[in-house]
Design an enzyme around this catalytic site. Structure first.
Site, PDB file in Angstrom:
ATOM      1  N   ARG A   1     -15.433   9.121 -10.585  1.00  0.00           N
ATOM      2  CA  ARG A   1     -14.077   8.672 -10.307  1.00  0.00           C
ATOM      3  C   ARG A   1     -13.622   7.698 -11.391  1.00  0.00           C
ATOM      4  O   ARG A   1     -14.437   6.995 -11.992  1.00  0.00           O
ATOM      5  CB  ARG A   1     -14.002   7.994  -8.930  1.00  0.00           C
ATOM      6  CG  ARG A   1     -14.444   8.886  -7.781  1.00  0.00           C
ATOM      7  CD  ARG A   1     -14.323   8.166  -6.452  1.00  0.00           C
ATOM      8  NE  ARG A   1     -12.947   7.868  -6.111  1.00  0.00           N
ATOM      9  CZ  ARG A   1     -12.126   8.711  -5.482  1.00  0.00           C
ATOM     10  NH1 ARG A   1     -12.543   9.917  -5.154  1.00  0.00           N
ATOM     11  NH2 ARG A   1     -10.891   8.357  -5.202  1.00  0.00           N
TER      12      ARG A   1
ATOM     13  N   HIS B   1     -42.410  -2.744  17.416  1.00  0.00           N
ATOM     14  CA  HIS B   1     -43.112  -1.454  17.380  1.00  0.00           C
ATOM     15  C   HIS B   1     -42.725  -0.635  18.606  1.00  0.00           C
ATOM     16  O   HIS B   1     -42.632  -1.182  19.709  1.00  0.00           O
ATOM     17  CB  HIS B   1     -44.625  -1.687  17.389  1.00  0.00           C
ATOM     18  CG  HIS B   1     -45.421  -0.432  17.500  1.00  0.00           C
ATOM     19  ND1 HIS B   1     -45.591   0.427  16.433  1.00  0.00           N
ATOM     20  CD2 HIS B   1     -46.064   0.139  18.564  1.00  0.00           C
ATOM     21  CE1 HIS B   1     -46.341   1.456  16.819  1.00  0.00           C
ATOM     22  NE2 HIS B   1     -46.638   1.304  18.120  1.00  0.00           N
TER      23      HIS B   1
ATOM     24  N   ALA C   1     -17.570   0.536  -1.619  1.00  0.00           N
ATOM     25  CA  ALA C   1     -16.582  -0.112  -0.754  1.00  0.00           C
ATOM     26  C   ALA C   1     -17.012  -1.521  -0.367  1.00  0.00           C
ATOM     27  O   ALA C   1     -16.205  -2.461  -0.378  1.00  0.00           O
ATOM     28  CB  ALA C   1     -16.358   0.730   0.498  1.00  0.00           C
TER      29      ALA C   1
ATOM     30  N   ASP D   1     -12.921  -0.761  -7.520  1.00  0.00           N
ATOM     31  CA  ASP D   1     -13.052   0.357  -8.459  1.00  0.00           C
ATOM     32  C   ASP D   1     -12.162   0.226  -9.676  1.00  0.00           C
ATOM     33  O   ASP D   1     -12.371   0.913 -10.681  1.00  0.00           O
ATOM     34  CB  ASP D   1     -12.728   1.679  -7.749  1.00  0.00           C
ATOM     35  CG  ASP D   1     -13.771   2.068  -6.724  1.00  0.00           C
ATOM     36  OD1 ASP D   1     -14.718   1.296  -6.514  1.00  0.00           O
ATOM     37  OD2 ASP D   1     -13.638   3.155  -6.125  1.00  0.00           O
TER      38      ASP D   1
ATOM     39  N   LYS E   1     -19.174  10.856   6.191  1.00  0.00           N
ATOM     40  CA  LYS E   1     -20.147  10.504   7.223  1.00  0.00           C
ATOM     41  C   LYS E   1     -19.877  11.248   8.524  1.00  0.00           C
ATOM     42  O   LYS E   1     -20.801  11.557   9.276  1.00  0.00           O
ATOM     43  CB  LYS E   1     -20.162   8.980   7.471  1.00  0.00           C
ATOM     44  CG  LYS E   1     -20.528   8.147   6.269  1.00  0.00           C
ATOM     45  CD  LYS E   1     -21.686   8.715   5.491  1.00  0.00           C
ATOM     46  CE  LYS E   1     -21.654   8.446   4.015  1.00  0.00           C
ATOM     47  NZ  LYS E   1     -20.562   8.870   3.217  1.00  0.00           N
TER      48      LYS E   1
ATOM     49  N   GLU F   1       0.848  -1.186   0.000  1.00  0.00           N
ATOM     50  CA  GLU F   1       0.000   0.000   0.000  1.00  0.00           C
ATOM     51  C   GLU F   1       0.892   1.247   0.000  1.00  0.00           C
ATOM     52  O   GLU F   1       1.810   1.351   0.823  1.00  0.00           O
ATOM     53  CB  GLU F   1      -0.911   0.011   1.237  1.00  0.00           C
ATOM     54  CG  GLU F   1      -1.669   1.299   1.478  1.00  0.00           C
ATOM     55  CD  GLU F   1      -2.505   1.755   0.295  1.00  0.00           C
ATOM     56  OE1 GLU F   1      -2.348   2.913  -0.104  1.00  0.00           O
ATOM     57  OE2 GLU F   1      -3.295   0.939  -0.224  1.00  0.00           O
TER      58      GLU F   1
END
Length: 469
Positions: free
Chosen positions: A271, A442, A319, A310, A49, A32
């Site tokens: 993207r 409920h 994701a 992607d 988020k 990475e």
């Protein structure tokens, strides 16, 4: 015999694949170049988020008097503190992934650049300056994606930014022009409008993959939120005028232009795949500008080399889909028969009124001439939604005449959580009757899904019957 597998990329596809491979006792090497978690964790899902929660709190505080609470001052967003909180959330999750990967003795981690040499070999240039080659029995490519900037005059002007750059701002712009009506554009528009910006959205089409009814309703909701939405339009040029950025856009179906001005222009036109390390001459990896081409099992034109997420041409840029594909390919490489259903997956949009859907839209069913029934239950008739002051939106289920669930669509509170039940039902081959026969607690928002399901067979208790003449 233990297999040695190389994984290029530590995003939600790559790191999940590495962990699943390690669980199946492979010898794993993962490379990475940046932080683990990829776009989703560092520059996408999670940062937005974090900001979305702040926007939601401001929205709730502005409605406080509806709940019998008086607030003496108007709530204001602090850009520096928003940025600091976002970084803190991201850092905690990145650290968690680092710890997860390091907890497996059979995962070797390299931080640096990877280059695919052939179907068995990866060249690695580490951050420490070391250059080495590793050979593998199989390789997984999970390079991810980057913002794509469309050919618009003025695209290089200062203040014309991508979503990556917007997430690094330490202040809330007074005004923001968003070019693009997809998931990225609408999420940022909804967030920043609530944080205090005046947002303008220039969209050729709002959420083109969503059900038509959701497209219409979300456009209305965005306008109600205060966003200036221009639909069926394309940006043509950007100019600097009196210290601001002026965007000229032309309608697609009529000879008319619109001019909008903002402090920043967010280019949210989508993207594109990252091909870094995959372009060696003579490599033979089949790909085009849309991504790497794979077969049904995500194997590329190079035997034993797989691509996920992607990077794959035509793949949904989600994701959770990348993660599922990572597990699928890991199990396949290790000789297992994957049981993951990759056909059904939820798509979520975190606007102020959330959107979530799985399966067919009404438009797709009509285009394919598939017979179906539709049932919709509005949150305005749901007790929990009313108590929470979130009565807008609906749950809509599309089913075959005999009750097979074909599509599920939600606009409203906690849509991203509610879709899990309906996606599970579709993925597992359950039918409308299985949802109807399951008692739902409920008062909960999930009752709306139960009512929508019951409506397929005209069994909904809290749905008024059409008037008979």
């Amino acid at each position: 015999m233990t297999k040695k597998v190389g994984v290029i990329g530590g995003g939600p596809g790559g790191y999940v694949a590495a962990i699943r491979l390690a669980q199946l006792e492979a010898e794993v090497v993962i490379i990475e170049k940046d932080s683990f978690g990829g776009t989703c964790l560092n520059r996408g899902c999670i940062p937005t988020k974090a900001y979305a929660k702040s926007a939601e709190l401001i929205h709730q505080m502005n409605k406080a008097e509806e709940f019998g609470i008086k607030i003496s001052e108007k709530p204001l967003a602090d850009g520096e503190k928003l940025l600091a909180r976002k970084k803190d959330v991201v850092n905690k999750l990145v650290t968690g992934i680092d710890q997860l990967l390091n907890s497996y003795a059979n995962i070797k981690i390299y931080k640096g650049l990877a280059e695919l040499e052939d179907e068995k070999t990866i060249k690695i240039q580490t951050d420490e300056g070391e250059v080495l080659e590793e050979n593998f029995d199989a390789i997984i490519l999970a390079n991810g994606s980057k913002p794509s900037m469309p050919p618009v005059d003025g695209i290089d002007l200062e203040g014309v930014i991508s979503s990556d750059e917007l997430l690094e701002l330490d202040h809330v712009p007074e005004s923001l022009v968003v070019v693009g009506g997809g998931v990225i554009g609408l999420e940022f528009a909804s967030i920043y409008q609530e944080l205090g910006s005046q947002v303008y959205v220039l969209s050729s089409r709002v959420l083109k993959n969503a059900d038509g009814e959701i497209q219409k309703r979300i456009a209305s909701q965005l306008k109600k939120q205060g966003i200036k939405l221009y639909n069926d339009i394309r940006a043509k040029k950007i100019e600097q005028v009196d210290g601001k950025l002026q965007v000229t856009a032309k309608y697609k179906t009529k000879d008319k232009e619109e001019i909008v001005t903002g402090d920043y222009v967010l280019m949210a036109s989508g993207r594109g795949p990252v091909f870094s390390g995959l372009e060696k001459e003579g490599l033979g990896l089949e790909m085009d500008k849309g991504g790497v081409i794979v077969d049904k099992d995500f194997q590329t034109s190079l035997k034993g080399v797989y691509a996920i997420g992607d990077l794959v041409k035509g793949n949904p840029q989600l994701a959770h889909v990348a993660s599922a594909q990572g597990e699928y390919v890991a199990e396949l490489i290790m000789g297992h028969e994957p049981e993951i259903n990759l056909e059904i997956y939820p798509s979520c949009v975190f606007t102020l009124d959330e959107i979530a859907y799985a399966g067919y839209t009404e438009e797709e069913l009509k285009e394919k001439n598939i017979e179906y029934k539709s049932s919709k239950f509005n949150f305005v008739a749901n007790g929990k939604a009313l108590c929470a002051g979130e009565p807008t939106g609906f749950v809509k289920i599309l089913a075959s005449p005999d009750g097979k669930i074909l599509g599920s669509h939600i606009l409203g509170p906690h849509a991203s959580d509610l879709i899990a039940e309906l996606a599970l039902a579709q993925s597992s081959g359950l039918e409308v009757k299985d949802i109807i026969s399951t008692i739902h607690a409920h008062p909960t928002l999930a009752e709306a899904s139960h009512e929508a399901a019951a409506g397929i067979f005209d069994q909904a208790i809290h749905m008024a019957q059409p008037r008979r003449r």
